[in-house]
Scaffold this motif. Structure first.
Motif, PDB file in Angstrom:
ATOM      1  N   UNK A 135       0.855  -1.173   0.000  1.00  0.00           N
ATOM      2  CA  UNK A 135       0.000   0.000   0.000  1.00  0.00           C
ATOM      3  C   UNK A 135       0.895   1.228   0.000  1.00  0.00           C
ATOM      4  N   UNK A 136       0.666   2.120  -0.903  1.00  0.00           N
ATOM      5  CA  UNK A 136       1.426   3.370  -0.920  1.00  0.00           C
ATOM      6  C   UNK A 136       1.051   4.195   0.312  1.00  0.00           C
ATOM      7  N   UNK A 137       1.883   5.143   0.617  1.00  0.00           N
ATOM      8  CA  UNK A 137       1.639   6.017   1.762  1.00  0.00           C
ATOM      9  C   UNK A 137       1.059   7.349   1.290  1.00  0.00           C
ATOM     10  N   UNK A 138       0.472   8.066   2.236  1.00  0.00           N
ATOM     11  CA  UNK A 138      -0.092   9.377   1.961  1.00  0.00           C
ATOM     12  C   UNK A 138       0.305  10.320   3.101  1.00  0.00           C
ATOM     13  N   UNK A 139       0.510  11.583   2.761  1.00  0.00           N
ATOM     14  CA  UNK A 139       0.812  12.589   3.769  1.00  0.00           C
ATOM     15  C   UNK A 139      -0.462  13.380   4.034  1.00  0.00           C
ATOM     16  N   UNK A 140      -0.861  13.458   5.297  1.00  0.00           N
ATOM     17  CA  UNK A 140      -2.099  14.144   5.658  1.00  0.00           C
ATOM     18  C   UNK A 140      -1.864  15.636   5.835  1.00  0.00           C
ATOM     19  N   UNK A 141      -2.962  16.373   5.988  1.00  0.00           N
ATOM     20  CA  UNK A 141      -2.859  17.833   6.125  1.00  0.00           C
ATOM     21  C   UNK A 141      -2.265  18.268   7.465  1.00  0.00           C
ATOM     22  N   UNK A 142      -1.873  17.313   8.301  1.00  0.00           N
ATOM     23  CA  UNK A 142      -1.157  17.640   9.538  1.00  0.00           C
ATOM     24  C   UNK A 142       0.311  17.957   9.252  1.00  0.00           C
ATOM     25  N   UNK A 143       0.742  17.772   8.001  1.00  0.00           N
ATOM     26  CA  UNK A 143       2.128  18.036   7.591  1.00  0.00           C
ATOM     27  C   UNK A 143       2.500  19.480   7.900  1.00  0.00           C
ATOM     28  N   UNK A 144       3.704  19.652   8.460  1.00  0.00           N
ATOM     29  CA  UNK A 144       4.171  20.998   8.810  1.00  0.00           C
ATOM     30  C   UNK A 144       5.258  21.490   7.844  1.00  0.00           C
TER      31      UNK A 144
ATOM     32  N   UNK B 233       6.962   2.547  -2.519  1.00  0.00           N
ATOM     33  CA  UNK B 233       6.986   1.116  -2.217  1.00  0.00           C
ATOM     34  C   UNK B 233       7.045   0.880  -0.710  1.00  0.00           C
ATOM     35  N   UNK B 234       6.784   1.926   0.074  1.00  0.00           N
ATOM     36  CA  UNK B 234       6.949   1.860   1.529  1.00  0.00           C
ATOM     37  C   UNK B 234       8.362   1.417   1.883  1.00  0.00           C
TER      38      UNK B 234
ATOM     39  N   UNK C 235      10.017  -0.890   0.596  1.00  0.00           N
ATOM     40  CA  UNK C 235      10.268  -2.307   0.332  1.00  0.00           C
ATOM     41  C   UNK C 235      11.356  -2.385  -0.740  1.00  0.00           C
ATOM     42  N   UNK C 236      12.347  -3.221  -0.502  1.00  0.00           N
ATOM     43  CA  UNK C 236      13.472  -3.358  -1.412  1.00  0.00           C
ATOM     44  C   UNK C 236      14.654  -2.501  -0.995  1.00  0.00           C
ATOM     45  N   UNK C 237      14.406  -1.486  -0.210  1.00  0.00           N
ATOM     46  CA  UNK C 237      15.467  -0.599   0.251  1.00  0.00           C
ATOM     47  C   UNK C 237      15.716  -0.738   1.754  1.00  0.00           C
ATOM     48  N   UNK C 238      14.639  -0.664   2.539  1.00  0.00           N
ATOM     49  CA  UNK C 238      14.734  -0.661   3.999  1.00  0.00           C
ATOM     50  C   UNK C 238      13.621  -1.525   4.595  1.00  0.00           C
ATOM     51  N   UNK C 239      13.757  -1.854   5.864  1.00  0.00           N
ATOM     52  CA  UNK C 239      12.739  -2.650   6.560  1.00  0.00           C
ATOM     53  C   UNK C 239      11.479  -1.848   6.859  1.00  0.00           C
ATOM     54  N   UNK C 240      11.631  -0.544   7.068  1.00  0.00           N
ATOM     55  CA  UNK C 240      10.490   0.309   7.395  1.00  0.00           C
ATOM     56  C   UNK C 240      10.516   1.553   6.512  1.00  0.00           C
ATOM     57  N   UNK C 241       9.367   2.174   6.272  1.00  0.00           N
ATOM     58  CA  UNK C 241       9.323   3.407   5.485  1.00  0.00           C
ATOM     59  C   UNK C 241      10.133   4.504   6.171  1.00  0.00           C
ATOM     60  N   UNK C 242      11.121   5.003   5.483  1.00  0.00           N
ATOM     61  CA  UNK C 242      12.017   5.994   6.066  1.00  0.00           C
ATOM     62  C   UNK C 242      11.325   7.326   6.334  1.00  0.00           C
ATOM     63  N   UNK C 243      10.380   7.701   5.502  1.00  0.00           N
ATOM     64  CA  UNK C 243       9.661   8.961   5.730  1.00  0.00           C
ATOM     65  C   UNK C 243       8.887   8.911   7.039  1.00  0.00           C
TER      66      UNK C 243
ATOM     67  N   UNK D  70       2.854  -6.799   0.149  1.00  0.00           N
ATOM     68  CA  UNK D  70       4.313  -6.627   0.201  1.00  0.00           C
ATOM     69  C   UNK D  70       4.941  -7.133  -1.098  1.00  0.00           C
ATOM     70  N   UNK D  71       4.416  -8.203  -1.650  1.00  0.00           N
ATOM     71  CA  UNK D  71       4.931  -8.737  -2.919  1.00  0.00           C
ATOM     72  C   UNK D  71       4.694  -7.744  -4.065  1.00  0.00           C
ATOM     73  N   UNK D  72       3.528  -7.118  -4.101  1.00  0.00           N
ATOM     74  CA  UNK D  72       3.259  -6.116  -5.127  1.00  0.00           C
ATOM     75  C   UNK D  72       4.194  -4.914  -4.977  1.00  0.00           C
ATOM     76  N   UNK D  73       4.450  -4.516  -3.735  1.00  0.00           N
ATOM     77  CA  UNK D  73       5.385  -3.422  -3.492  1.00  0.00           C
ATOM     78  C   UNK D  73       6.790  -3.804  -3.950  1.00  0.00           C
ATOM     79  N   UNK D  74       7.163  -5.050  -3.736  1.00  0.00           N
ATOM     80  CA  UNK D  74       8.478  -5.516  -4.169  1.00  0.00           C
ATOM     81  C   UNK D  74       8.567  -5.516  -5.694  1.00  0.00           C
ATOM     82  N   UNK D  75       7.522  -5.939  -6.357  1.00  0.00           N
ATOM     83  CA  UNK D  75       7.500  -5.913  -7.824  1.00  0.00           C
ATOM     84  C   UNK D  75       7.607  -4.476  -8.344  1.00  0.00           C
ATOM     85  N   UNK D  76       6.936  -3.542  -7.673  1.00  0.00           N
ATOM     86  CA  UNK D  76       7.030  -2.133  -8.048  1.00  0.00           C
ATOM     87  C   UNK D  76       8.471  -1.641  -7.863  1.00  0.00           C
ATOM     88  N   UNK D  77       9.086  -2.024  -6.751  1.00  0.00           N
ATOM     89  CA  UNK D  77      10.486  -1.677  -6.491  1.00  0.00           C
ATOM     90  C   UNK D  77      11.380  -2.188  -7.624  1.00  0.00           C
ATOM     91  N   UNK D  78      11.193  -3.447  -8.035  1.00  0.00           N
ATOM     92  CA  UNK D  78      12.007  -4.012  -9.112  1.00  0.00           C
ATOM     93  C   UNK D  78      11.810  -3.242 -10.411  1.00  0.00           C
TER      94      UNK D  78
END
Length: 86
Positions: A1-10, A39-40, A42-50, A69-77
């Protein structure tokens, strides 16, 4: 699942340089995440760095882009193959 930034962003600027896929950019009012590139980490780190560096906890799963997670990995590739050929 992709991530989203909410309007709480500063607009603190810490998330953008952490994204290995360059999926985060400045939007009109707050930072935004391109779901085609997220890719959250996936393929780079264990957790989303953002999410790790966000001081206000405004980055969450985007319910409009449910991916396994598999779809995210395919997107990473696919993204890393594009970088290699571009």
């Amino acid at each position: 699942m992709a991530l989203i930034i909410t309007d709480e962003c500063i607009n603190c600027d810490v998330c953008e340089p952490e994204c290995p896929n360059e999926a985060i950019s400045q939007g009109e009012e707050i930072y935004v995440i391109d779901p085609r590139k997220c890719t959250e980490c996936v393929g780079h780190f264990e957790t989303p760095q953002c999410v790790e560096v966000c001081p206000v906890d405004c980055i969450h799963p985007n319910p409009d882009y449910a991916e396994t997670r598999e779809q995210l990995h395919q997107k990473y590739l696919a993204l890393t193959a594009q970088k290699g050929s571009g």
